[in-house]
Enzyme design. Structure first.
Site, PDB file in Angstrom:
ATOM      1  N   GLU A 130       0.992  -0.962   0.103  1.00 20.55           N
ATOM      2  CA  GLU A 130       0.168   0.173   0.064  1.00 20.55           C
ATOM      3  C   GLU A 130       0.967   1.346   0.111  1.00 20.55           C
ATOM      4  O   GLU A 130       0.537   2.188  -0.544  1.00 20.55           O
ATOM      5  CB  GLU A 130      -1.064  -0.052   1.389  1.00 20.55           C
ATOM      6  CG  GLU A 130      -1.742   1.206   1.318  1.00 20.55           C
ATOM      7  CD  GLU A 130      -2.883   1.332   0.351  1.00 20.55           C
ATOM      8  OE1 GLU A 130      -3.922   0.558   0.358  1.00 20.55           O
ATOM      9  OE2 GLU A 130      -2.887   2.078  -0.524  1.00 20.55           O
ATOM     10  N   GLU A 191      15.435  15.542  -3.581  1.00 21.29           N
ATOM     11  CA  GLU A 191      16.825  14.959  -3.331  1.00 21.29           C
ATOM     12  C   GLU A 191      17.779  15.592  -4.076  1.00 21.29           C
ATOM     13  O   GLU A 191      17.675  16.423  -4.950  1.00 21.29           O
ATOM     14  CB  GLU A 191      16.789  13.470  -3.701  1.00 21.29           C
ATOM     15  CG  GLU A 191      15.810  12.885  -3.069  1.00 21.29           C
ATOM     16  CD  GLU A 191      15.639  11.220  -3.174  1.00 21.29           C
ATOM     17  OE1 GLU A 191      16.847  10.617  -3.132  1.00 21.29           O
ATOM     18  OE2 GLU A 191      14.609  10.815  -3.187  1.00 21.29           O
ATOM     19  N   ASP A 202       9.803   8.482 -11.169  1.00 20.53           N
ATOM     20  CA  ASP A 202       9.078   8.009  -9.942  1.00 20.53           C
ATOM     21  C   ASP A 202       7.550   7.946  -9.955  1.00 20.53           C
ATOM     22  O   ASP A 202       6.920   6.762  -9.819  1.00 20.53           O
ATOM     23  CB  ASP A 202       9.192   8.970  -8.602  1.00 20.53           C
ATOM     24  CG  ASP A 202       8.651   8.622  -7.221  1.00 20.53           C
ATOM     25  OD1 ASP A 202       9.172   7.904  -6.751  1.00 20.53           O
ATOM     26  OD2 ASP A 202       7.552   9.292  -7.099  1.00 20.53           O
ATOM     27  N   LYS A 206       4.606   4.520 -10.021  1.00 20.67           N
ATOM     28  CA  LYS A 206       3.573   4.464  -9.299  1.00 20.67           C
ATOM     29  C   LYS A 206       2.398   4.334 -10.161  1.00 20.67           C
ATOM     30  O   LYS A 206       1.201   3.647 -10.007  1.00 20.67           O
ATOM     31  CB  LYS A 206       3.363   5.632  -8.594  1.00 20.67           C
ATOM     32  CG  LYS A 206       4.381   5.713  -7.589  1.00 20.67           C
ATOM     33  CD  LYS A 206       4.477   7.179  -6.752  1.00 20.67           C
ATOM     34  CE  LYS A 206       5.729   7.497  -5.633  1.00 20.67           C
ATOM     35  NZ  LYS A 206       5.826   8.723  -5.331  1.00 20.67           N
TER      36      LYS A 206
END
Lengths: 430, 430
Positions: A130, A191, A202, A206
């Site tokens: 999750e 970052e 990223d 997802k």
């Protein structure tokens, strides 16, 4: 029925620290939920001497993964190290030992989700993740269970907090990309090497996970067409505002006629769409189902405690399954064949910004070229640009990506066009 | 493992019709999810001769509940009749026969939830009721599972679409309550007798269910303090706008120090709060958890297909449980004692609108009275009101409900105050 469940924790960075904290402070609630007391009994770290924000008994710390994987008392492994390897190997070894796994590792799931889930099912183990998407927003459970009886046709996600923060600041304060990125780095929102966030990688991972669960189709990270925000300019944002749009890095997954498209790209969202108002580091996932219609799920996308609590909600599910004796039996695998759309099957509205010669007939020539490529126009905005030039913004009606790409190619070669400044997808007006 | 599951459907109104439609059109997906083909085999109706929007074989229709309750082939009963009785009796009888129950009945759950859940657990049956709150938004699952590892301290809900539609129209179009209510009735968004919606009773029932699941405390509908929107005036809304607030009918459930408060009342929400932008008939539930922070869940609160799909997501869960042999074993009962806050424990900001004599020293006297009652002022707005009078808007800092009530009583008796126009709670600025 009640007992004790021992956990092995791999990784003691931000999320790992949050997990240790929450297991301690919510011990009573976790016990009431699961009839079990939960103990983090071993923690794998890289550097045992590093100073930590949370107290952990030194006996629990190890640098040897086997101390967790082959500890027979440990029933559940929580992996929050990140990265593909060695996480993948450790998790596969843990399944061989009959251990259940909870992970927050989106990279791993987006690349090797199918392999891991099949191994888990084979060994009668649970694998939950999750926390890998939208941190504290329980969106995976919502897709799998909440919409189990619906047919989801569209998912739009703001699933990267760093880029949402940057675009929000650029929109609200009129600052350039580089300056806001630097601020985000200073605040710890971005970052030192921001590539994965800024270039959309990223978010792509997802979106692959969301599309897989939402559409029952095995989408992997490299199926996702991906474009980052580093080229988005203040001028683009301001012209978008004039047209009632907000610039967002949007992940879009659509299914039509059993074909899917998944992309991540800077997108103009109509201000009236609920996702247009999701600002700063917040995440949101908009889900359209044939039966339910429009829904949206909003919350923090990252952070120590939001991510840790998502991991622990999975742990609660694993422990309940242990009590019920049903681990590894609730797995769902994609049951639709993966068919990705080709560019002539991907339809959207587009915003195109050009610098053209400011002379009569230019607009007619350009709209003629659009018509020849089966592109129809919804809005035009023309403003002088100095030096006998004009800034021309075209917003199309829904049109195929293939047509737009061909049109952009022709525009670049067109002598009355000085420069193709930008082209963005437009969403939210349907 | 695969098989056939027969369903008895009680009620063939809007939601029942949607269920019949969806079971038919999503048959393949439901099969893939559950390894079972699902058949609605009997339908209880009041009037078998009524014309329906959906085709149902006449053999399936009955007016005798026993045809469903005592049919041994029926494993799951879906109750979408509404109302307390006879629904309660039928459901209890169904549990005695070992049948699982899915219901959309908020009135029943808010009044007799504990009785029904205990009977279900005793008989090893499932009882699910996702559709009872916020229609297509899977908020109950989210509270129970998604936030199982967090400590929820606040829930704010727009859980009644009718009143949200009315307040949205009043705010956006400047129309009076009665006219918008009439429009809503003409559009089918409000019932001929709108009392339950307009006076907040419907919302109160839903908030009782949300508070019970969110706080693990058995809250019933009559624990909810309740005030409707029929006294909200256009002037109130406009003054709120000047201060940056949007008027919403908000259900609020808060837990502090093991005491809970649950209320439904017209509330000014700061525009920056995500729930302030939830408009028309949409519902949203905002959840604050100690670990996760701010989250919000948004979608359609009612309607044939959104509610039907929520019912069917519960049915999918029941059928999966049948396959796993774990029905009735996932029940969670409130484990915290119910302690309701007294008025001196309920804290909020308040908006107070007064007509006062327009003479020097009036504001000083009123603020003096506030200070004496330990109320401090955040904002003041004064405008002339004609006839030597002034309109005075006071927004307080967070203060106890007891103090506000005492202050309002004193204000009513104060000779410089001509009229106490209104007083509303203010939320969202923390």
């Amino acid at each position: 029925m009640n007992g004790k469940v021992k956990i092995g924790l791999m990784g003691l960075g931000t999320v790992g620290t949050g997990i240790v904290r929450l297991v301690e402070s919510f011990q009573e609630d976790l016990y009431k939920q699961t009839d079990s007391s939960i103990e983090v009994s071993k923690i794998l770290v890289q550097n045992p001497d590093k100073e930590r924000d949370v107290f952990v008994h030194p006996d629990k710390i190890t640098t040897n993964p086997d101390d967790l994987i082959y500890d027979e008392e440990i029933e559940v492994l929580i992996e929050v190290m990140g990265g593909i390897e060695p996480a993948r190997t450790y998790i596969l070894q843990a399944f061989e030992q009959g251990k259940h796994v909870v992970t927050a590792n989106k990279d791993l799931l987006a690349a090797h989700g199918d392999e891991l889930l099949r191994k888990a099912a084979e060994k009668g183990c649970d694998l939950f993740y999750e926390a890998s998407v939208a941190g504290g927003v329980p969106i995976l459970r919502t897709l799998v269970q909440g919409f189990s009886s619906d047919r989801i046709t569209k998912i739009m996600g703001i699933v990267n907090g760093t880029t949402n923060y940057i675009l929000t600041k650029m929109s609200q304060e009129g600052l350039p990309f580089e300056q806001v990125l630097q601020e985000a780095q200073d605040l710890g929102y971005a970052e030192a090497d921001p590539t994965s966030d800024v270039e959309g990688l990223d978010a792509a991972r997802k979106m692959a996970i969301l599309a897989t669960l939402g559409f029952h189709v095995g989408v992997q990270w490299d199926d996702v067409s991906c474009r980052g925000i580093s080229e988005v300019t203040q001028e683009d944002i301001q012209y978008g505002k004039q047209l009632g749009y907000t610039m967002k890095l949007i992940g879009i997954a659509k299914r039509d006629d059993d074909c899917v498209e998944v992309s991540v790209e800077p997108t103009f969202v109509e201000n009236s769409h609920p996702i247009a108002n999701v600002n700063d580091v917040f995440n949101a996932v908009y889900v359209y189902g044939e039966a339910v219609g429009e829904t949206m799920f909003y919350g923090p996308g990252a952070g120590e405690l939001p991510t840790a609590t998502a991991v622990l909600s999975d742990l609660v599910a694993v422990v309940k399954n242990i009590r019920l004796g049903i681990n590894g039996r609730e797995m769902s695998f994609p049951y639709h064949e993966k068919r990705l759309k080709s560019p002539d099957q991907v339809f959207a509205k587009y915003f195109i910004r050009l610098i053209v010669q400011d002379e009569s007939g230019v607009l007619a020539k350009i709209t003629q070229l659009m018509a020849e490529n089966e592109i129809s126009l919804e809005k035009v905005l023309q403003e002088p640009h100095g030096k006998g030039e004009a800034e021309l913004i075209l917003v199309t009606h829904s049109t195929s990506k293939a047509s737009i790409e061909k049109f952009l190619q022709l525009v670049r070669e067109f002598n009355i066009v000085k420069e193709l400044k930008s082209c963005y997808r437009v969403e939210g007006g349907e």
